[in-house]
Design a protein around this motif. Structure first.
Motif, PDB file in Angstrom:
ATOM      1  N   ARG A 195       9.242 -15.223 -75.626  1.00  0.00           N
ATOM      2  CA  ARG A 195       8.358 -14.070 -75.407  1.00  0.00           C
ATOM      3  C   ARG A 195       9.025 -12.779 -75.885  1.00  0.00           C
ATOM      4  NH1 ARG A 195       4.923 -12.561 -69.979  1.00  0.00           N
ATOM      5  NH2 ARG A 195       4.334 -10.425 -70.601  1.00  0.00           N
ATOM      6  N   THR A 196       8.265 -11.927 -76.517  1.00  0.00           N
ATOM      7  CA  THR A 196       8.833 -10.691 -77.061  1.00  0.00           C
ATOM      8  C   THR A 196       9.322  -9.783 -75.941  1.00  0.00           C
ATOM      9  OG1 THR A 196       8.488  -8.982 -78.729  1.00  0.00           O
ATOM     10  CG2 THR A 196       6.723  -9.299 -77.149  1.00  0.00           C
ATOM     11  N   GLU A 230       5.993  -4.730 -75.785  1.00  0.00           N
ATOM     12  CA  GLU A 230       4.662  -4.718 -75.153  1.00  0.00           C
ATOM     13  C   GLU A 230       4.350  -3.335 -74.599  1.00  0.00           C
ATOM     14  OE1 GLU A 230       4.232  -7.622 -72.060  1.00  0.00           O
ATOM     15  OE2 GLU A 230       4.721  -9.284 -73.389  1.00  0.00           O
ATOM     16  N   ASN A 231       5.350  -2.737 -73.943  1.00  0.00           N
ATOM     17  CA  ASN A 231       5.138  -1.419 -73.332  1.00  0.00           C
ATOM     18  C   ASN A 231       4.719  -0.392 -74.372  1.00  0.00           C
ATOM     19  OD1 ASN A 231       5.832  -2.286 -70.811  1.00  0.00           O
ATOM     20  ND2 ASN A 231       7.931  -1.509 -70.892  1.00  0.00           N
ATOM     21  N   VAL A 271       3.003  -0.727 -77.066  1.00  0.00           N
ATOM     22  CA  VAL A 271       1.585  -0.837 -77.422  1.00  0.00           C
ATOM     23  C   VAL A 271       0.694  -0.428 -76.252  1.00  0.00           C
ATOM     24  CG1 VAL A 271      -0.249  -2.371 -78.236  1.00  0.00           C
ATOM     25  CG2 VAL A 271       2.058  -2.625 -79.126  1.00  0.00           C
ATOM     26  N   ALA A 272       1.072  -0.838 -75.046  1.00  0.00           N
ATOM     27  CA  ALA A 272       0.278  -0.470 -73.856  1.00  0.00           C
ATOM     28  C   ALA A 272       0.217   1.053 -73.729  1.00  0.00           C
ATOM     29  CB  ALA A 272       0.870  -1.107 -72.610  1.00  0.00           C
ATOM     30  N   LEU A 282      -2.250   2.409 -76.240  1.00  0.00           N
ATOM     31  CA  LEU A 282      -3.617   2.075 -75.805  1.00  0.00           C
ATOM     32  C   LEU A 282      -4.117   3.090 -74.796  1.00  0.00           C
ATOM     33  CD1 LEU A 282      -3.700  -1.767 -75.266  1.00  0.00           C
ATOM     34  CD2 LEU A 282      -5.515  -0.425 -76.314  1.00  0.00           C
ATOM     35  N   ARG A 283      -3.287   3.337 -73.776  1.00  0.00           N
ATOM     36  CA  ARG A 283      -3.726   4.230 -72.694  1.00  0.00           C
ATOM     37  C   ARG A 283      -3.826   5.678 -73.153  1.00  0.00           C
ATOM     38  NH1 ARG A 283      -1.317   0.494 -68.993  1.00  0.00           N
ATOM     39  NH2 ARG A 283      -3.072  -0.812 -68.345  1.00  0.00           N
ATOM     40  N   GLY A 337      -4.579   5.487 -80.636  1.00  0.00           N
ATOM     41  CA  GLY A 337      -4.545   4.492 -81.703  1.00  0.00           C
ATOM     42  C   GLY A 337      -5.913   3.980 -82.089  1.00  0.00           C
ATOM     43  N   VAL A 380       5.701 -11.695 -82.800  1.00  0.00           N
ATOM     44  CA  VAL A 380       4.320 -11.296 -82.527  1.00  0.00           C
ATOM     45  C   VAL A 380       3.459 -11.462 -83.786  1.00  0.00           C
ATOM     46  CG1 VAL A 380       4.733  -9.741 -80.575  1.00  0.00           C
ATOM     47  CG2 VAL A 380       5.022  -8.886 -82.885  1.00  0.00           C
ATOM     48  N   TRP A 396      -0.054  -9.901 -84.145  1.00  0.00           N
ATOM     49  CA  TRP A 396      -0.282  -8.452 -84.155  1.00  0.00           C
ATOM     50  C   TRP A 396      -0.604  -7.940 -85.551  1.00  0.00           C
ATOM     51  CZ3 TRP A 396       3.440  -5.522 -80.356  1.00  0.00           C
ATOM     52  CH2 TRP A 396       3.318  -6.099 -79.094  1.00  0.00           C
ATOM     53  N   LEU A 455      -3.436   0.887 -83.632  1.00  0.00           N
ATOM     54  CA  LEU A 455      -2.782   0.803 -82.323  1.00  0.00           C
ATOM     55  C   LEU A 455      -1.313   0.450 -82.481  1.00  0.00           C
ATOM     56  CD1 LEU A 455      -5.124  -1.308 -80.011  1.00  0.00           C
ATOM     57  CD2 LEU A 455      -4.241   0.971 -79.540  1.00  0.00           C
ATOM     58  N   VAL A 456      -1.088  -0.667 -83.195  1.00  0.00           N
ATOM     59  CA  VAL A 456       0.287  -1.127 -83.309  1.00  0.00           C
ATOM     60  C   VAL A 456       1.099  -0.204 -84.221  1.00  0.00           C
ATOM     61  CG1 VAL A 456       1.784  -3.087 -83.809  1.00  0.00           C
ATOM     62  CG2 VAL A 456      -0.480  -3.485 -82.903  1.00  0.00           C
TER      63      VAL A 456
END
Lengths: 421, 448
Positions: free
Chosen positions: B76-77, B82-83, B85-86, B89-90, B94, B273, B276, B312-313
């Motif tokens: 898992r990355t 992950e943070n 990108v999150a 998003l918020r 993006g 990933v 992505w 986003l990414v």
């Protein structure tokens, strides 16, 4: 060519085909206009040239959609490669979404997910480009089709949309243009750039004409449900029994997330015409070696398509209704521009320039360049969409910004109108 | 793991001939070029093998033919990835369209990241964002396609290159990677094949599928040969963060002043990933040759009319790359090293399979099939098909990579899967061993 001090010959160079295809697109003209802006003008630039309202608060995406994507991301279940045509859960969700309220029920196997509608256009134009084939595109058009068709060396034949008839398709011209090498006709509904919404009867006639000519209909419905006038939206899917349809769409416009790059291409082919001709097989081959939409976005699609509340959509449509009215009414007051048809859908309207009343402006490009320079206002010259001496205006911005922009347009027009007129 | 078991795409079985008489009314057809190109892609072969597996063989399906470690929790990355990108998003930042070449912060972040290992630094203007490394390949091949142009690809190789070249109309000429020389590039072969229509050579370093990492000296020779021939070097460095051997990684861009270099990279492999879809093209060209010959412009123009990378990414890329360092990749790389050691160890006991060079990078292991030792196995495709049908174990036949009678094992999986796979392989090989060999083997094992 080469480096200083050495006459080294290199075997590689520019690609002429892509160079020719590129002068056709919206970005090219927007960059050109941006170059004309006056850096000393302290007023904010008003962007009424492109189709991306996502930065504006009135068009901000649904927070529930953002949460859905966050959840998909955090689950760590969607970091893997996608399967060709997309994850089954996302394909199923799109099939269900598109089947709502229509008589034709779409099968998930017919849904191919793409990285935005642009990618669908890319794949489709590539696939249709067999030697000698031609395609019927509207004038005015959405130029990405033109660029991609040109790049794939698919011959383009243009039929007119008739401003005096609410931008309806000139079906006589379509019949005259088609021959035995014509593969397809493109119909964009709701229409970018004209802003009209085709009636059910007219769509039926288009379907019947295409069927008679033995061509498929490419139905670009990326602005599906973005309607705020009298005419209801009817999907070309309703006519799939009459003619095979390639349906294109995305979440970019309705959810204001063009940056997320999620769209689809759906084969509506109840009589297996596209399948038997080998087209579906070729499409699958092209998709197999093509890129995919981001997997964690796909993972969120069931929630995005299935659970977005009606209030989110209706509030944006209300803003668009207000903006389209403002745009139409304000343009009426400007003598050198005429808008033949009040927009009912999409985010754009086309307006004709009355060059004869203008002092020192010879065409649409000059009009838009000077407008950018003098008023820091961007609207798109009509030649970018195939209609010289018209302009395309985007009204999907904050209402106050739109009013400001139209007022600058009015002042510009006054300044350049011939004195005796 | 269900995404790996999607049933055959039916590309082979569907209407291969067009029913002319019934369909003369309908004018559209699909492009044949796509069929030729696509038949060389891995997806088609792998789906065919999956179809042969069966629930009747009461063993779980082991998919070791293609490379996607992201489905296994041990790979898992990092949480910071992950943070990043999150956070984007918020923030709502993006969601908009970006420029075709990518947003500036992303291009800057990539430039800063690759510059860590480069003497000749690249600027953000030398970097273009793509929808995964695969799309970078697509864009480059489109940009280079010219009538009569030819391009050199390695054999064995990641087949997407050939598919894209065929589709763009570029003539492909293959040069060999020499197994007897630890998979080094056959430079003499390259010189013999080149002519005035050759535009480029593609190298993959660290190498998929062979797993080697090229030395500084060897890469310099590659650059010198390219210069002599007047061609550019395209280097695919997507596995540059997946190294667990002793040879250090040297970016080909270091030799950009000898011959102009185009570097392909992305997040898929290093950061695990692949879904992505973020990749990049970087021009290592201190002498500005790509600009003066118009190649840089062609790349930009191609990007203008092809799909763009997810905004986003892209927006998250600065945060992702800034915090990426050797420690972050160490965990994944140590698991891979363990796996390689395990597989090589077990292969020593299987005479039909020989691993000529232990991989020091990437997520694969190539093993040669000693067909003369086997009873009823015609070739690598036959081997893999029978293996799938009898053991629910899917390996990639070397023919998919241009290397007949080899097989590629994916080692980017969980260790216990490899233990299971090697046991099944051992039993399969025993069953198919020629009888005389079998008795010799039995003798060796002390059974007689």
């Amino acid at each position: 060519m080469g480096e200083t001090g050495e006459a080294k010959r290199w075997n590689f160079g520019a690609n002429e085909v892509v160079e020719l295809s590129c002068s056709q697109n919206v970005r090219y003209f927007l960059n050109l206009l941006a170059d004309n802006l006056d850096r000393n003008d302290t007023r904010p630039v008003i962007p009424l040239g492109h189709g991306d309202p996502s930065p504006f608060p009135s068009f901000r995406t649904d927070p529930a959609a953002v949460e859905a994507v966050c959840d998909a991301l955090r689950s760590a279940k969607f970091n893997h490669y996608s399967t060709t045509s997309g994850l089954p859960i996302a394909r199923k969700a799109v099939a269900e979404y598109l089947s709502r309220g229509i008589s034709y029920q779409i099968c998930p196997d017919d849904v191919h997910l793409t990285a935005g509608c642009h990618h669908a256009i890319d794949v489709l134009m590539s696939t249709l480009a067999v030697p000698g084939a031609n395609i019927l595109l509207p004038r005015p058009s959405y130029p990405m089709y033109d660029s991609r068709a040109a790049f794939s060396q698919l011959e383009i034949r243009r039929y007119d949309l008739l401003p005096e008839k609410g931008w309806e398709v000139d079906l006589d011209a379509v019949e005259a243009l088609a021959d035995d090498k014509t593969a397809a006709i493109l119909v964009i509904n709701p229409c970018n750039p004209c802003g009209n919404v085709f009636s059910r009867q007219h769509l039926q006639k288009i379907a019947e004409t295409a069927s008679k000519l033995g061509i498929l209909v490419i139905a670009d419905e990326v602005y599906k449900n973005i309607i705020f006038g009298e005419t209801p939206f009817v999907s070309m899917a309703e006519f799939a029994e009459t003619v095979p349809v390639m349906l294109l769409g995305s979440i970019s416009k309705r959810w204001s997330v063009p940056g997320w790059r999620f769209g689809w291409m759906v084969t509506l082919d109840p009589h297996n015409i596209m399948k038997d001709s080998g087209l579906v097989h070729s499409l699958a081959n092209v998709l197999n070696m093509s890129t995919d939409p981001t997997t964690f976005i796909q993972g969120a699609i069931p929630d995005i398509l299935g659970k977005t509340k009606e209030e989110f959509f209706s509030s944006i449509l209300e803003t668009l209704r207000e903006c389209s009215e403002t745009c139409y009414e304000e343009i009426k007051k400007i003598s050198c521009i005429t808008c033949p048809y009040k927009p009912e859908g999409s985010m754009f309207t086309m307006a004709k320039l009355e060059l004869s009343v203008l002092e020192d402006i010879k065409d649409d490009l000059e009009f838009c360049c000077k407008l950018a320079k003098e008023e820091s206002l961007i609207i798109l010259p009509g030649r970018s969409v195939g209609l010289k001496n018209w302009v395309r205006i985007t009204f999907a911005v904050e209402p106050e910004l739109l009013k400001d922009g139209l007022s600058r347009l009015s002042k510009f027009a006054q300044r350049h109108t011939k004195k005796q007129a | 793991m269900s995404h790996l078991l999607v049933s055959s795409h039916q590309t082979e079985e569907e209407a291969e001939t067009q029913h002319e008489s019934e369909n003369s009314v309908w004018r559209f057809r699909g492009s044949d070029t796509a069929a030729k190109a696509s038949s060389v892609t891995m997806r088609v072969i792998v789906y065919k093998l999956f179809d042969l597996c069966s629930p009747d063989i009461k063993k779980p399906l082991l998919p070791l033919a293609h490379g996607d470690p992201s489905v296994y929790p041990c790979y898992r990355t990092s949480i910071h990835v992950e943070n990043a990108v999150a956070d984007v998003l918020r923030s709502g930042k993006g969601n908009s369209y970006g420029p075709a070449a990518g947003i500036l912060p992303a291009r800057q972040a990539v430039a800063d990241f690759v510059n860590r290992d480069l003497t000749n630094k690249v600027t953000p203007n030398d970097v273009y964002m793509t929808v995964g490394c695969n799309q970078g390949i697509e864009v480059l091949m489109q940009a280079l396609a010219a009538p009569n142009a030819n391009i050199f690809l390695p054999r064995p190789s990641y087949p997407h290159y050939e598919a894209r070249c065929v589709y763009s109309g570029l003539e492909v000429r293959k040069y060999d990677l020499l197994p007897e020389n630890e998979w080094e590039i056959d430079l003499q072969g390259i010189e013999a094949m080149a002519d005035e229509n050759t535009v480029a050579m593609v190298i993959i370093n660290p190498n998929n599928p062979c797993g080697n990492v090229y030395s500084y000296d060897h890469l310099k020779k590659v650059a010198e040969m390219a210069r002599k021939l007047g061609i550019m070097v395209i280097t695919d460095e997507v596995y540059s963060q997946t190294i667990f051997g002793d040879n250090p990684f040297v970016p080909m861009g270091e030799f950009g002043s000898i011959a102009p270099v185009i570097t392909l990279g992305g997040l898929s492999k290093g950061w695990i990933v692949p879904g992505w879809r973020i990749g990049w093209i970087a021009l290592n060209d201190p002498k500005g040759i790509f600009k003066s010959t118009g190649v840089a412009q062609s790349i930009q123009q191609n990007l203008d009319i092809t799909p763009d990378a997810n905004t986003l990414v892209q927006n998250a890329l600065p945060q992702i790359l800034e915090k990426s360092n050797k420690e972050m990749f160490a965990k994944k790389n140590s698991i891979l090293k363990q796996n390689v050691d395990l597989v090589c160890d077990r292969l020593e006991d299987i005479p039909c399979l020989v691993c000529t060079k232990k991989p020091e990078s990437c997520t694969y292991l190539l093993t040669k099939l000693e067909l003369p030792l086997m009873e009823d196995i015609e070739d690598d495709m036959d081997f893999c098909m029978k293996l799938a049908a009898e053991e629910n174990l899917v390996l990639l036949p070397g023919v998919a990579l241009g290397l007949k009678n080899w097989a590629r094992i994916t080692i980017g999986v969980e260790g216990r899967m490899l233990e299971d796979a090697l046991e099944r392989l051992s039993r399969f090989c025993q069953r198919h061993l020629k009888k005389t060999e079998a008795s010799l083997q039995a003798k060796y094992n002390g059974e007689i």
